[in-house]
Design an enzyme around this catalytic site. Structure first.
Site, PDB file in Angstrom:
ATOM      1  N   VAL A  66       0.808  -1.224   0.000  1.00 31.52           N
ATOM      2  CA  VAL A  66       0.000   0.000   0.000  1.00 31.52           C
ATOM      3  C   VAL A  66       0.840   1.272   0.000  1.00 31.52           C
ATOM      4  O   VAL A  66       0.313   2.361  -0.260  1.00 31.52           O
ATOM      5  CB  VAL A  66      -0.989   0.029   1.186  1.00 31.52           C
ATOM      6  N   TYR A 161       1.132   5.990  16.368  1.00 32.06           N
ATOM      7  CA  TYR A 161      -0.017   5.269  15.818  1.00 32.06           C
ATOM      8  C   TYR A 161      -1.283   6.113  15.954  1.00 32.06           C
ATOM      9  O   TYR A 161      -2.055   6.252  14.998  1.00 32.06           O
ATOM     10  CB  TYR A 161      -0.183   3.941  16.558  1.00 32.06           C
ATOM     11  N   THR A 198      -6.985  -9.523  17.955  1.00 33.32           N
ATOM     12  CA  THR A 198      -6.315 -10.119  16.798  1.00 33.32           C
ATOM     13  C   THR A 198      -4.831 -10.213  17.117  1.00 33.32           C
ATOM     14  O   THR A 198      -4.383  -9.839  18.212  1.00 33.32           O
ATOM     15  CB  THR A 198      -6.508  -9.245  15.563  1.00 33.32           C
TER      16      THR A 198
END
Length: 267
Positions: A66, A161, A198
């Site tokens: 990406v 982040y 996750t």
């Protein structure tokens, strides 16, 4: 299971080989969309595609870094060729590298900026080029960007982040305005996922414990749950169903919006 009908739609999901991205691809397929998985993890991505096909879905793997403009151009072309169009782009690919501000590594900062911010910006760029009138698909559509509850709260250890995900929110809103003003016919929205266990979410809990912010992984997870009015972590399906909603005609008059899917954590 989503109640929204995406039959006949064609979707590209970045970072779709595993985790949230795989769950989003599955939910889109379950709602009737043909799905392309865009990822750098070819083996894992092809496994995810095969699982989707086994469930009866139309699915393809599309190699995609990406952060690479040319790779995006090729990926959108390949998606249109493989699926017969492009109506939905989900900019899910992202990385999180935990660090206290006093210990920031410039290389890690650049990595998060490139994947989370540049990757999303390029995804919007090439979605617009493909979906707008005269584009390779040319029928308008929907872009759903994946921000984070980190964009709305001040949680220690994830400053960069958080900043990149705040940037995703701003990109979303400006892109929605440009699409409307220029007549592209593409709605652009984002979601703010809460913490989901996750691989990435579990690693974050371990990392904030390892750098001394919490006494253990369990304490770190407990702190997140304690900040969440619904009293639990998120599930992949919570995030995936929100993406399906924003991609569907049920959200036809929604653009430039950020949808919290965080159990109330960021309110």
């Amino acid at each position: 299971m989503s109640g929204y009908d995406l039959v006949g739609r064609k979707a590209l999901v970045t970072g779709g080989a595993r985790g949230l991205g795989a769950g989003m691809a599955e939910a889109l397929a379950r709602a009737g969309a043909a799905v392309a998985i865009g990822d750098v993890r070819e083996d894992l991505g092809k496994e995810t595609v095969e699982a989707l096909r086994q469930s009866g879905a139309t699915a393809e793997f599309i190699p995609l870094d990406v952060t690479d403009d040319a790779a995006w151009e090729q990926a959108t072309t390949n998606t249109v060729d493989a699926l017969g169009g492009l109506d939905i782009v989900v900019n899910n690919a992202g990385v999180e590298i935990t660090s206290l501000i006093v210990d920031l590594d410039p290389a890690e900062v650049r990595r998060m900026l490139e994947v989370n911010m540049l990757g999303t910006a390029l995804g919007i760029k090439h979605a617009f080029r493909a979906m707008r009138p005269g584009g390779a698909a040319g029928n308008g559509g929907a872009v759903v960007n994946i921000a984070s509850v980190a964009a709305t709260i001040a949680f220690p250890g994830i400053a960069i982040y958080s900043a990149t995900k705040s940037g995703v929110d701003r990109l979303t809103r400006v892109a929605a305005m440009e699409s409307g003003k220029l007549g592209y016919g593409v709605r652009v929205n984002c979601i703010y996922p809460g913490l989901v266990p996750t691989e990435m979410g579990n690693q974050l809990a371990k990392d904030v414990a390892d750098i001394g912010l919490f006494g253990s992984v369990e304490e770190a997870v407990g702190a997140v749950v304690g900040l969440t009015p619904q009293g639990r972590l998120g599930e992949v399906s919570d995030m995936a169903d929100a993406v399906v909603f924003l991609a569907s005609d049920a959200a036809r008059f929604i653009t430039g919006a950020g949808l919290p899917v965080d159990g109330g954590m960021g309110m």
